[in-house]
Each structure stands twice: as C-alpha cells, then as structure tokens.
Design a protein around this motif. Structure first.
Motif, PDB file in Angstrom:
ATOM      1  N   ILE A  87       0.834  -1.206   0.000  1.00  0.00           N
ATOM      2  CA  ILE A  87       0.000   0.000   0.000  1.00  0.00           C
ATOM      3  C   ILE A  87       0.865   1.250   0.000  1.00  0.00           C
ATOM      4  O   ILE A  87       0.559   2.245  -0.674  1.00  0.00           O
ATOM      5  CB  ILE A  87      -0.943  -0.006   1.218  1.00  0.00           C
ATOM      6  CG1 ILE A  87      -1.957  -1.142   1.095  1.00  0.00           C
ATOM      7  CG2 ILE A  87      -1.666   1.326   1.342  1.00  0.00           C
ATOM      8  CD1 ILE A  87      -2.813  -1.076  -0.146  1.00  0.00           C
ATOM      9  N   MET A  90       1.827   2.063  -3.506  1.00  0.00           N
ATOM     10  CA  MET A  90       0.766   2.634  -4.326  1.00  0.00           C
ATOM     11  C   MET A  90       0.509   4.097  -3.997  1.00  0.00           C
ATOM     12  O   MET A  90       0.401   4.943  -4.887  1.00  0.00           O
ATOM     13  CB  MET A  90      -0.521   1.831  -4.147  1.00  0.00           C
ATOM     14  CG  MET A  90      -0.515   0.481  -4.845  1.00  0.00           C
ATOM     15  SD  MET A  90      -0.300   0.619  -6.651  1.00  0.00           S
ATOM     16  CE  MET A  90      -1.705   1.612  -7.089  1.00  0.00           C
ATOM     17  N   VAL A  91       0.421   4.420  -2.697  1.00  0.00           N
ATOM     18  CA  VAL A  91       0.009   5.772  -2.305  1.00  0.00           C
ATOM     19  C   VAL A  91       1.145   6.784  -2.411  1.00  0.00           C
ATOM     20  O   VAL A  91       0.903   7.990  -2.253  1.00  0.00           O
ATOM     21  CB  VAL A  91      -0.568   5.774  -0.872  1.00  0.00           C
ATOM     22  CG1 VAL A  91      -1.777   4.878  -0.773  1.00  0.00           C
ATOM     23  CG2 VAL A  91       0.488   5.372   0.150  1.00  0.00           C
ATOM     24  N   MET A 119      -6.376   7.228  -4.234  1.00  0.00           N
ATOM     25  CA  MET A 119      -5.618   6.305  -3.394  1.00  0.00           C
ATOM     26  C   MET A 119      -6.361   5.906  -2.119  1.00  0.00           C
ATOM     27  O   MET A 119      -5.982   4.941  -1.456  1.00  0.00           O
ATOM     28  CB  MET A 119      -4.270   6.928  -3.019  1.00  0.00           C
ATOM     29  CG  MET A 119      -3.308   7.125  -4.184  1.00  0.00           C
ATOM     30  SD  MET A 119      -2.829   5.564  -4.992  1.00  0.00           S
ATOM     31  CE  MET A 119      -3.866   5.606  -6.472  1.00  0.00           C
ATOM     32  N   CYS A 122      -7.588   2.371  -2.043  1.00  0.00           N
ATOM     33  CA  CYS A 122      -6.459   1.452  -1.849  1.00  0.00           C
ATOM     34  C   CYS A 122      -6.150   1.289  -0.366  1.00  0.00           C
ATOM     35  O   CYS A 122      -5.904   0.173   0.115  1.00  0.00           O
ATOM     36  CB  CYS A 122      -5.221   1.970  -2.576  1.00  0.00           C
ATOM     37  SG  CYS A 122      -5.214   1.689  -4.345  1.00  0.00           S
ATOM     38  N   GLY A 126      -6.719  -2.072   1.738  1.00  0.00           N
ATOM     39  CA  GLY A 126      -5.550  -2.614   2.420  1.00  0.00           C
ATOM     40  C   GLY A 126      -5.808  -2.840   3.896  1.00  0.00           C
ATOM     41  O   GLY A 126      -5.397  -3.858   4.469  1.00  0.00           O
ATOM     42  N   TYR A 137     -10.207  -9.230  -0.268  1.00  0.00           N
ATOM     43  CA  TYR A 137      -9.967  -7.806  -0.489  1.00  0.00           C
ATOM     44  C   TYR A 137      -8.776  -7.566  -1.411  1.00  0.00           C
ATOM     45  O   TYR A 137      -8.724  -6.558  -2.121  1.00  0.00           O
ATOM     46  CB  TYR A 137      -9.748  -7.111   0.853  1.00  0.00           C
ATOM     47  CG  TYR A 137     -10.930  -7.231   1.783  1.00  0.00           C
ATOM     48  CD1 TYR A 137     -12.123  -6.574   1.497  1.00  0.00           C
ATOM     49  CD2 TYR A 137     -10.861  -8.013   2.931  1.00  0.00           C
ATOM     50  CE1 TYR A 137     -13.212  -6.688   2.344  1.00  0.00           C
ATOM     51  CE2 TYR A 137     -11.952  -8.132   3.782  1.00  0.00           C
ATOM     52  CZ  TYR A 137     -13.127  -7.476   3.478  1.00  0.00           C
ATOM     53  OH  TYR A 137     -14.204  -7.593   4.310  1.00  0.00           O
ATOM     54  N   GLU A 141      -8.636  -5.168  -4.567  1.00  0.00           N
ATOM     55  CA  GLU A 141      -7.638  -4.113  -4.688  1.00  0.00           C
ATOM     56  C   GLU A 141      -6.897  -4.204  -6.010  1.00  0.00           C
ATOM     57  O   GLU A 141      -6.629  -3.182  -6.661  1.00  0.00           O
ATOM     58  CB  GLU A 141      -6.656  -4.192  -3.526  1.00  0.00           C
ATOM     59  CG  GLU A 141      -5.732  -2.996  -3.459  1.00  0.00           C
ATOM     60  CD  GLU A 141      -5.072  -2.862  -2.114  1.00  0.00           C
ATOM     61  OE1 GLU A 141      -4.478  -1.798  -1.873  1.00  0.00           O
ATOM     62  OE2 GLU A 141      -5.134  -3.806  -1.312  1.00  0.00           O
ATOM     63  N   ASN A 142      -6.559  -5.411  -6.440  1.00  0.00           N
ATOM     64  CA  ASN A 142      -5.904  -5.586  -7.739  1.00  0.00           C
ATOM     65  C   ASN A 142      -6.779  -5.071  -8.873  1.00  0.00           C
ATOM     66  O   ASN A 142      -6.304  -4.404  -9.798  1.00  0.00           O
ATOM     67  CB  ASN A 142      -5.569  -7.060  -7.960  1.00  0.00           C
ATOM     68  CG  ASN A 142      -4.413  -7.533  -7.102  1.00  0.00           C
ATOM     69  OD1 ASN A 142      -3.633  -6.728  -6.612  1.00  0.00           O
ATOM     70  ND2 ASN A 142      -4.302  -8.835  -6.921  1.00  0.00           N
ATOM     71  N   TYR A 144      -9.077  -2.801  -8.613  1.00  0.00           N
ATOM     72  CA  TYR A 144      -9.152  -1.344  -8.505  1.00  0.00           C
ATOM     73  C   TYR A 144      -7.898  -0.689  -9.060  1.00  0.00           C
ATOM     74  O   TYR A 144      -7.969   0.348  -9.720  1.00  0.00           O
ATOM     75  CB  TYR A 144      -9.361  -0.944  -7.047  1.00  0.00           C
ATOM     76  CG  TYR A 144      -9.444   0.556  -6.868  1.00  0.00           C
ATOM     77  CD1 TYR A 144     -10.581   1.248  -7.264  1.00  0.00           C
ATOM     78  CD2 TYR A 144      -8.377   1.269  -6.330  1.00  0.00           C
ATOM     79  CE1 TYR A 144     -10.664   2.626  -7.116  1.00  0.00           C
ATOM     80  CE2 TYR A 144      -8.443   2.646  -6.182  1.00  0.00           C
ATOM     81  CZ  TYR A 144      -9.594   3.315  -6.578  1.00  0.00           C
ATOM     82  OH  TYR A 144      -9.660   4.683  -6.444  1.00  0.00           O
ATOM     83  N   ILE A 145      -6.751  -1.290  -8.804  1.00  0.00           N
ATOM     84  CA  ILE A 145      -5.493  -0.746  -9.316  1.00  0.00           C
ATOM     85  C   ILE A 145      -5.494  -0.722 -10.841  1.00  0.00           C
ATOM     86  O   ILE A 145      -5.024   0.230 -11.474  1.00  0.00           O
ATOM     87  CB  ILE A 145      -4.302  -1.564  -8.776  1.00  0.00           C
ATOM     88  CG1 ILE A 145      -4.139  -1.327  -7.275  1.00  0.00           C
ATOM     89  CG2 ILE A 145      -3.008  -1.184  -9.493  1.00  0.00           C
ATOM     90  CD1 ILE A 145      -3.195  -2.290  -6.611  1.00  0.00           C
ATOM     91  N   TRP A 197       2.988  -5.982  -9.302  1.00  0.00           N
ATOM     92  CA  TRP A 197       2.157  -5.873  -8.091  1.00  0.00           C
ATOM     93  C   TRP A 197       1.207  -7.054  -8.000  1.00  0.00           C
ATOM     94  O   TRP A 197       1.012  -7.641  -6.928  1.00  0.00           O
ATOM     95  CB  TRP A 197       1.408  -4.548  -8.140  1.00  0.00           C
ATOM     96  CG  TRP A 197       0.221  -4.439  -7.229  1.00  0.00           C
ATOM     97  CD1 TRP A 197      -1.005  -5.016  -7.388  1.00  0.00           C
ATOM     98  CD2 TRP A 197       0.140  -3.692  -6.013  1.00  0.00           C
ATOM     99  NE1 TRP A 197      -1.834  -4.682  -6.371  1.00  0.00           N
ATOM    100  CE2 TRP A 197      -1.155  -3.868  -5.495  1.00  0.00           C
ATOM    101  CE3 TRP A 197       1.040  -2.890  -5.329  1.00  0.00           C
ATOM    102  CZ2 TRP A 197      -1.589  -3.264  -4.317  1.00  0.00           C
ATOM    103  CZ3 TRP A 197       0.599  -2.296  -4.143  1.00  0.00           C
ATOM    104  CH2 TRP A 197      -0.690  -2.478  -3.649  1.00  0.00           C
TER     105      TRP A 197
END
Length: 368
Positions: A87, A90-91, A119, A122, A126, A137, A141-142, A144-145, A197
């Motif tokens: 995380i 990503m952020v 973000m 995410c 996370g 989750y 998240e994958n 969403y990325i 990722w």
C-alpha cells in the motif's frame, strides 16, 4: 540461511536492486542541489516539474528501502506487513508519477488532487485485508489498481494530444518541447509495476521491473533537464487585455481584423522573420501589431496551425536557396541550407520537409 545456499539469481537480483536504489538517490540529490542543467545548460526548467521528479525519485528510493527491509525480516507474501508495504508503494509512487506526467504538459494547469483521492480506496481495501488476511480484499484491490491505471493512461493520452495541438498552435520550433515519448516510457513503466504488483513473487518480473525503473530514472532525468519552461498563458487572455486597453469588454470581440494576412506579408514574409530560431506565436503577433488570440484565430480560419505556417515559409525558403546554390554552382549541404532556413535541428527539418513536400529531402534533391 548460509550465503552459499542463496541462489545465484537471487544474489544478482539484489545487486541490481541495490544499483537501482543508488542511482535514483544520486539523481534525486543531483536535482536538489544543482541549480543549472548539465544536459542542456541553455534550458530553464519549470520548477514544479523539477520538484515532482525529485519527489518521485525520493519515493522510489524509499520504496527500495522498505521492500529490502521487508524481504530481510519477513519474506511472507501473505502477511500483514506485505500488505502495508504494498500500500505504501501505491500511495506514494503512483501520485508522484502522475504529478510528474501532468507537469510536463505546460499548456494549462491540471489538478493532481484526484490522483491522491483515488488512493483512498487502496488504503481502505488494504486495511480490510490486514484485518482479514483470508478475505478477498486483495483481489478487489488488484482490480481497482487496474481501473486506476487504465483511467490515468486514458486521461494522459487525451491530455498529451491536447498539449501537442497547443504546441503547434504557438511554437514554430518543437525541439525539446514534445513529451509524448516520455509519456509512453512512463506508461510502460507503470504497466510493468502494476503487473509485478499482481504477480508478486515472480523473479523474472522482478528483474524486468528493476531494469524498467533504471531506464525510467534516466529518461525522466534527461526530460527534466531538457524540457524548457514554456509560456502557458492562454491566447484568450491576450485578447481580453487588448480589449480592456481599448475600453471594451471581451464579449464584444466578435470581429476578426481583416488585414492580418497583409500584415503577415509585410512583417513576416517580406522581412523573413520566419527564419528566426525559436519564433513563437506571441512574438510574431507582437511584430505584426496584433495579439496572439487574433493571430491564432486567423490561422485556424485558414485551416493551418502556426507551426505549419512557419514551416511552409521555411521550406519555401529552403527550395529557393537550393535553386540559387545550384544555378550559381556554389558548394552546399542540405544541412547548411536547412540551418539557413531557420531550423536548428536537421531531423526536424527532414520531417517537416517530408510532410510538406510528400518525399524526403534526398529524394527531392535527386529528382531535381
């Protein structure tokens, strides 16, 4: 684990990993401490772009640090620590990359806050994954990325096209000003990052990611050093200023001056102003005695861009100079004639000539 039991491929990976970290922190410190540019001493870089690249370099270095610590301490791809580190990547990395991309485009200011806002899901997903490591989750998240990556890529395609049109409407010389190649490099690097990722422990993708990052670090360093700071004030502002000076309001500007074509002939064609290196729409408008809003409107009405107009005059000048040199038996080179015709770069001239004449310079000269 004894050093002799560690696979050679893993040792090589950590060496590459460390090299990438060292290179990016050196580049970060260089951009922070050096005021001028090493690659292009005559270029003044936009301060905001330089700062965003520094921010990205700093985050990339920190990313290498916390992943290295994680690999030493845990090496468990199913742990809460792994989720936290992922995380963090990503952020920090994605918004700084997006900011770097946006601030290369100098036609207008574009907000970066939507990327920071993007973000938040995410972080939420996370946190849910940490709370329930057996949940789904991570898959969410994958997904969403991927959505974030595709959205950013789509937006940048349209933004870069808009920037390209703005360049051609305002600048005669596009050397060092175009950024689409760098944007492609950033997009490809982000794609490798997203794939890595999702795959996680794939050593081949790990190698590819490190090589891609080193390449990207070099591309961005070259770009921030060579991309000049451009005038991004909109042409409409010029019109408003002129109208205010005349005691009128912008709403009354409905008539395009009818003598702009004649003014261009007198002040640009007859004086050969078009041969000036780096001539901009604003400079030409000032020489003609109008403003760049009206001048850009005139070119639009002719179905031209400013860049196409100046290139047309320069190519015509090149043809004239070529025939003069041939008829007088003077020694010459195409590169010399191109420079005399207002081009700093022969490659830029070659492309403009082919677009204008429908054939390469060498083919045209041979046919002559």
């Amino acid at each position: 684990m004894a050093i002799e039991l560690i696979p050679l491929s893993l040792i090589a990976f950590f060496m590459l990993y460390g090299a990438a970290a060292v290179l990016v922190i050196i580049a970060c410190i260089y951009l922070l401490l050096r005021r001028g540019n090493a690659f292009a001493a005559d270029v003044t870089t936009a301060v905001r772009l330089r700062r965003w690249v520094v921010a990205f370099y700093a985050m990339a270095f920190l990313s290498h640090v916390w992943w290295f610590v994680f690999l030493i301490i845990s090496f468990d791809g199913q742990s809460a620590t792994y989720v936290v580190v992922a995380i963090l990547d990503m952020v920090t990395l994605v918004p700084t990359v997006a900011g770097t991309q946006l601030y290369m485009l100098q036609d207008r200011k574009r907000p970066i806050w939507p990327m920071f806002l993007a973000m938040i899901p995410c972080i939420v997903l996370g946190a849910l994954q940490i709370h329930d490591l057996n949940g789904n989750y991570l898959r969410m998240e994958n997904a969403y990325i991927i959505v974030v990556y595709l959205s950013l890529t789509t937006y940048m395609v349209f933004a870069v096209r808009q920037y390209g049109r703005w360049l051609r409407d305002n600048y005669a010389d596009l050397e060092r000003k175009e950024v689409w190649q760098t944007q492609v490099a950033v997009t490809l690097s982000l794609m490798v990052f997203v794939i890595y990722w999702m795959e996680g422990d794939n050593i081949i993708l790990g190698y590819l990611l490190q090589f891609t990052q080193i390449w990207l670090f070099g591309v961005l360093l070259w770009r921030v050093e060579t991309l000049p700071m451009l005038d991004s004030a909109p042409a409409e502002q010029d019109a408003a200023e002129v109208l205010q000076q005349q005691g009128r309001t912008p709403q009354t500007a409905t008539t395009l001056p009818s003598n702009i074509g004649q003014l261009l002939t007198v002040h640009c064609v007859d004086t050969r102003l078009y041969l000036q290196h780096g001539l901009t729409l604003a400079q030409l408008a000032k020489a003609v005695g109008t403003n760049r809003f009206y001048l850009s409107q005139y070119f639009a009405g002719q179905g031209l861009t400013y860049n196409a107009y100046i290139n047309g005059l320069r190519i015509k000048h090149f043809v004239s100079r070529y025939h003069q040199a041939v008829s007088s038996c003077q020694p010459f080179t195409a590169q010399q004639l191109a420079n005399d015709s207002g081009y700093r770069s022969y490659s830029t001239f070659s492309l403009a000539f082919k677009q204008r004449m429908g054939q390469s310079v060498t083919t045209w000269m041979r046919n002559q």
